[in-house]
Motif scaffolding. Structure first.
Motif, PDB file in Angstrom:
ATOM      1  N   HIS A   1       0.832  -1.206   0.000  1.00 17.74           N
ATOM      2  CA  HIS A   1       0.000   0.000   0.000  1.00 17.74           C
ATOM      3  C   HIS A   1       0.868   1.259   0.000  1.00 17.74           C
ATOM      4  CE1 HIS A   1      -3.453   2.520   0.437  1.00 17.74           C
ATOM      5  NE2 HIS A   1      -3.006   3.017   1.580  1.00 17.74           N
ATOM      6  N   LEU A   2       1.976   1.225   0.692  1.00 21.12           N
ATOM      7  CA  LEU A   2       2.883   2.381   0.688  1.00 21.12           C
ATOM      8  C   LEU A   2       3.413   2.670  -0.716  1.00 21.12           C
ATOM      9  CD1 LEU A   2       5.010   1.875   3.917  1.00 21.12           C
ATOM     10  CD2 LEU A   2       3.280   3.619   3.491  1.00 21.12           C
TER      11      LEU A   2
ATOM     12  N   GLU B   1      12.104   2.867   9.847  1.00 18.56           N
ATOM     13  CA  GLU B   1      12.914   2.814   8.630  1.00 18.56           C
ATOM     14  C   GLU B   1      12.562   3.930   7.645  1.00 18.56           C
ATOM     15  OE1 GLU B   1      12.136  -1.101   7.174  1.00 18.56           O
ATOM     16  OE2 GLU B   1      12.969  -2.066   8.954  1.00 18.56           O
ATOM     17  N   THR B   2      11.691   4.843   8.049  1.00 21.45           N
ATOM     18  CA  THR B   2      11.201   5.885   7.151  1.00 21.45           C
ATOM     19  C   THR B   2      12.022   7.162   7.295  1.00 21.45           C
ATOM     20  OG1 THR B   2       8.963   4.991   7.288  1.00 21.45           O
ATOM     21  CG2 THR B   2       9.167   7.272   6.553  1.00 21.45           C
TER      22      THR B   2
ATOM     23  N   VAL C   1       3.636   8.264   5.149  1.00 23.83           N
ATOM     24  CA  VAL C   1       3.492   6.948   5.784  1.00 23.83           C
ATOM     25  C   VAL C   1       2.365   6.979   6.807  1.00 23.83           C
ATOM     26  CG1 VAL C   1       4.628   5.243   7.272  1.00 23.83           C
ATOM     27  CG2 VAL C   1       5.863   6.219   5.334  1.00 23.83           C
ATOM     28  N   VAL C   2       2.275   8.051   7.572  1.00 23.06           N
ATOM     29  CA  VAL C   2       1.202   8.186   8.560  1.00 23.06           C
ATOM     30  C   VAL C   2      -0.156   8.183   7.860  1.00 23.06           C
ATOM     31  CG1 VAL C   2       0.152   9.773  10.232  1.00 23.06           C
ATOM     32  CG2 VAL C   2       2.617   9.329  10.301  1.00 23.06           C
ATOM     33  N   SER C   3      -0.269   8.931   6.785  1.00 22.39           N
ATOM     34  CA  SER C   3      -1.516   8.988   6.024  1.00 22.39           C
ATOM     35  C   SER C   3      -1.879   7.620   5.441  1.00 22.39           C
ATOM     36  CB  SER C   3      -1.377  10.031   4.911  1.00 22.39           C
ATOM     37  OG  SER C   3      -2.529  10.076   4.126  1.00 22.39           O
ATOM     38  N   ALA C   4      -0.900   6.946   4.856  1.00 27.24           N
ATOM     39  CA  ALA C   4      -1.139   5.623   4.274  1.00 27.24           C
ATOM     40  C   ALA C   4      -1.532   4.609   5.350  1.00 27.24           C
ATOM     41  CB  ALA C   4       0.099   5.135   3.529  1.00 27.24           C
ATOM     42  N   ALA C   5      -0.899   4.703   6.510  1.00 27.15           N
ATOM     43  CA  ALA C   5      -1.217   3.778   7.605  1.00 27.15           C
ATOM     44  C   ALA C   5      -2.652   3.957   8.068  1.00 27.15           C
ATOM     45  CB  ALA C   5      -0.252   3.997   8.771  1.00 27.15           C
ATOM     46  N   SER C   6      -3.078   5.201   8.132  1.00 25.57           N
ATOM     47  CA  SER C   6      -4.451   5.484   8.541  1.00 25.57           C
ATOM     48  C   SER C   6      -5.447   4.920   7.535  1.00 25.57           C
ATOM     49  CB  SER C   6      -4.643   6.993   8.690  1.00 25.57           C
ATOM     50  OG  SER C   6      -5.957   7.280   9.038  1.00 25.57           O
ATOM     51  N   GLU C   7      -5.224   5.175   6.261  1.00 30.30           N
ATOM     52  CA  GLU C   7      -6.109   4.647   5.205  1.00 30.30           C
ATOM     53  C   GLU C   7      -6.210   3.129   5.285  1.00 30.30           C
ATOM     54  OE1 GLU C   7      -4.764   7.787   1.703  1.00 30.30           O
ATOM     55  OE2 GLU C   7      -4.067   5.719   1.632  1.00 30.30           O
TER      56      GLU C   7
ATOM     57  N   VAL D   1       3.419  -3.092  13.232  1.00 32.04           N
ATOM     58  CA  VAL D   1       3.858  -2.925  11.836  1.00 32.04           C
ATOM     59  C   VAL D   1       4.152  -1.456  11.548  1.00 32.04           C
ATOM     60  CG1 VAL D   1       3.094  -3.061   9.423  1.00 32.04           C
ATOM     61  CG2 VAL D   1       2.733  -5.001  10.968  1.00 32.04           C
ATOM     62  N   PHE D   2       3.275  -0.583  11.984  1.00 29.49           N
ATOM     63  CA  PHE D   2       3.443   0.848  11.764  1.00 29.49           C
ATOM     64  C   PHE D   2       4.750   1.341  12.402  1.00 29.49           C
ATOM     65  CE2 PHE D   2       1.678   5.253  12.891  1.00 29.49           C
ATOM     66  CZ  PHE D   2       2.062   5.796  11.678  1.00 29.49           C
ATOM     67  N   ARG D   3       4.997   0.937  13.636  1.00 32.01           N
ATOM     68  CA  ARG D   3       6.225   1.337  14.326  1.00 32.01           C
ATOM     69  C   ARG D   3       7.461   0.818  13.590  1.00 32.01           C
ATOM     70  NH1 ARG D   3       6.706  -0.686  20.264  1.00 32.01           N
ATOM     71  NH2 ARG D   3       6.145  -2.489  19.060  1.00 32.01           N
ATOM     72  N   ARG D   4       7.393  -0.412  13.119  1.00 31.52           N
ATOM     73  CA  ARG D   4       8.517  -1.009  12.377  1.00 31.52           C
ATOM     74  C   ARG D   4       8.806  -0.226  11.094  1.00 31.52           C
ATOM     75  NH1 ARG D   4       8.314  -7.210  10.170  1.00 31.52           N
ATOM     76  NH2 ARG D   4      10.274  -7.164   9.011  1.00 31.52           N
ATOM     77  N   VAL D   5       7.743   0.123  10.380  1.00 29.10           N
ATOM     78  CA  VAL D   5       7.907   0.875   9.132  1.00 29.10           C
ATOM     79  C   VAL D   5       8.403   2.293   9.421  1.00 29.10           C
ATOM     80  CG1 VAL D   5       6.673   1.855   7.157  1.00 29.10           C
ATOM     81  CG2 VAL D   5       6.274  -0.523   7.816  1.00 29.10           C
TER      82      VAL D   5
END
Length: 94
Positions: free
Chosen positions: A18-19, A61-62, A70-76, A54-58
């Motif tokens: 998705h990212l 590395e961001t 990434v925050v926006s994509a995670a929310s979606e 998963v969000f914290r892991r990504v």
């Protein structure tokens, strides 16, 4: 492999997809994860924990300039999973 481990593995892979793509197809992967969670009796709280991990892991590395995306994509992605989970769970109770 437990149901939670399987969902976590699939979540990580689908979220990375998705990212990259951020389209209906990548959101459909979230739909499928929500569906699989219901079938495998993974709770909404367990899904939230998986999302957080998963969000914290990504995020770790961001690069800083990409954090907002990434925050926006995670929310979606998470909303798609929860909406699917909720919809299926509700229809099963009716």
């Amino acid at each position: 492999m437990t149901a939670i481990e399987s969902i976590r593995r699939d979540y990580y892979s689908a979220f990375l997809g998705h990212l990259i793509h951020r389209n209906e197809s990548s959101l459909h992967s979230g739909y499928e994860i929500g569906r699989a969670a219901v079938v495998q009796d993974v709770s909404m709280l367990e899904l939230a924990t998986i999302h957080h991990d998963v969000f914290r892991r990504v995020l770790a590395e961001t690069p800083p300039e990409e954090v907002s995306e990434v925050v926006s994509a995670a929310s979606e992605f998470f909303v798609e999973i929860l909406a699917t989970y909720h919809m299926i769970h509700r229809s099963a109770q009716a």
